[in-house]
Design an enzyme around this catalytic site. Structure first.
Site, PDB file in Angstrom:
ATOM      1  N   HIS A   1      -2.958  -4.878  -2.334  1.00 55.39           N
ATOM      2  CA  HIS A   1      -2.105  -5.190  -1.202  1.00 55.39           C
ATOM      3  C   HIS A   1      -2.591  -6.475  -0.546  1.00 55.39           C
ATOM      4  CE1 HIS A   1       0.615  -1.728  -0.609  1.00 55.39           C
ATOM      5  NE2 HIS A   1      -0.356  -1.005  -1.135  1.00 55.39           N
TER       6      HIS A   1
ATOM      7  N   ASP B   1      -0.500  -5.911   4.803  1.00 56.16           N
ATOM      8  CA  ASP B   1      -0.141  -4.517   4.502  1.00 56.16           C
ATOM      9  C   ASP B   1      -1.136  -3.544   5.118  1.00 56.16           C
ATOM     10  OD1 ASP B   1       1.707  -5.822   2.962  1.00 56.16           O
ATOM     11  OD2 ASP B   1       0.684  -5.465   1.065  1.00 56.16           O
TER      12      ASP B   1
ATOM     13  N   HIS C   1      -1.525   4.014   0.612  1.00 51.26           N
ATOM     14  CA  HIS C   1      -2.876   4.565   0.556  1.00 51.26           C
ATOM     15  C   HIS C   1      -3.490   4.657   1.959  1.00 51.26           C
ATOM     16  CE1 HIS C   1      -2.441   3.958  -3.702  1.00 51.26           C
ATOM     17  NE2 HIS C   1      -3.675   4.353  -3.957  1.00 51.26           N
TER      18      HIS C   1
END
Length: 282
Positions: free
Chosen positions: A222, A226, A181
């Protein structure tokens, strides 16, 4: 009033047709790059699907972001996806604004060639990273006891190749370091920051990227690592790609000077209308 609307609609239609013809020519020259980038999106999805078979749920790792940010909860996890959807579609629509806007700095095909180059390199690095080490997913459906945390062995190769879109993408596990994302969000924000024209929108875009980062951690999609790795990896990839590839043509600075028939040399309008005796008429 109706005459004015018809006249403006006619201008808009002519502009749209003209831009379409130009972009089709550019697409014919660059279709291999566009197609290659789109095919790699499938490969990336296939890799994320594959690592889900390797995922083993376990205790959630110690994370500073989880300590600082309160957990949104499973019923509010959609907020993060909503922000990402807004970023994705707003950028997608902006790349097509040359078809209808008078002020145009970019060519849509050129922008998407560059964006796909960023994405492919970042996603390749991401695949290498999350296959190197599988971490227990912090997302709700990846935790111990969830039926979606582990995938049963596939019955056939087609089950893997189809990647169960979109459910397989939304409920994947194991593809953690680093956030996909944030790859898309940062690539889009960086691209608009460089080729966009509204300074306040650029500032707003960076603010949304920061909010997106915090929401991903708060929704436990996450780990903080990350997000952190995504921030410096994507920016470094964009920096080095821009240093390697030639700069995109800026159509807003193109000089449209008249072309004469006497040898094809370009001259300004003043020179074009200058009398032969060198004097300009009053």
């Amino acid at each position: 009033m109706s005459i004015y609307i018809r006249r403006e609609a006619s201008k808009l239609l002519k502009r749209f047709c003209s831009e379409t013809a130009t972009e089709l020519i550019l697409l014919a020259e660059n279709w291999k790059y566009i197609l290659g980038g789109l095919v790699f999106q499938y490969i990336h999805g296939l890799a994320a699907r594959g690592v889900h078979y390797l995922h083993r749920p376990g205790p959630i790792l110690q994370d500073v972001g989880f300590r600082l940010l309160p957990e949104l909860g499973q019923d509010k996890a959609y907020i993060s996806e909503s922000v990402f959807t807004f970023v994705f579609f707003s950028f997608f629509l902006w790349t097509f604004h040359p078809f209808i806007m008078k002020t145009k700095k970019i060519y849509t095909v050129h922008i998407w060639c560059r964006v796909l180059a960023y994405l492919v390199i970042c996603q390749f690095l991401r695949i290498v990273t999350f296959y190197s080490t599988q971490l227990p997913g912090p997302n709700y459906h990846c935790r111990e006891g969830s039926k979606l945390a582990r995938l049963p062995p596939p019955d056939s190769v087609f089950e893997v190749l189809l990647i169960n879109f979109p459910r397989g993408v939304l409920y994947g596990c194991g593809d953690l370091i680093f956030s996909s994302h944030m790859i898309f969000s940062l690539v889009f924000v960086r691209t608009y920051h460089k080729y966009g024209s509204k300074s306040f929108m650029k500032q707003f875009a960076w603010l949304v990227a920061v909010i997106q980062s915090l929401l991903i951690i708060a929704s436990r999609k996450h780990y903080t690592v990350d997000i952190t790795v995504a921030w410096y990896t994507v920016n470094l990839v964009v920096f080095f790609v821009d240093r390697t590839l030639p700069e995109l043509p800026d159509r807003s600075t193109a000089l449209l000077l008249p072309i004469t028939k006497d040898g094809g040399s370009n001259r300004s309008k003043e020179e074009f209308h200058r009398p032969r005796n060198g004097k300009i008429a009053d």
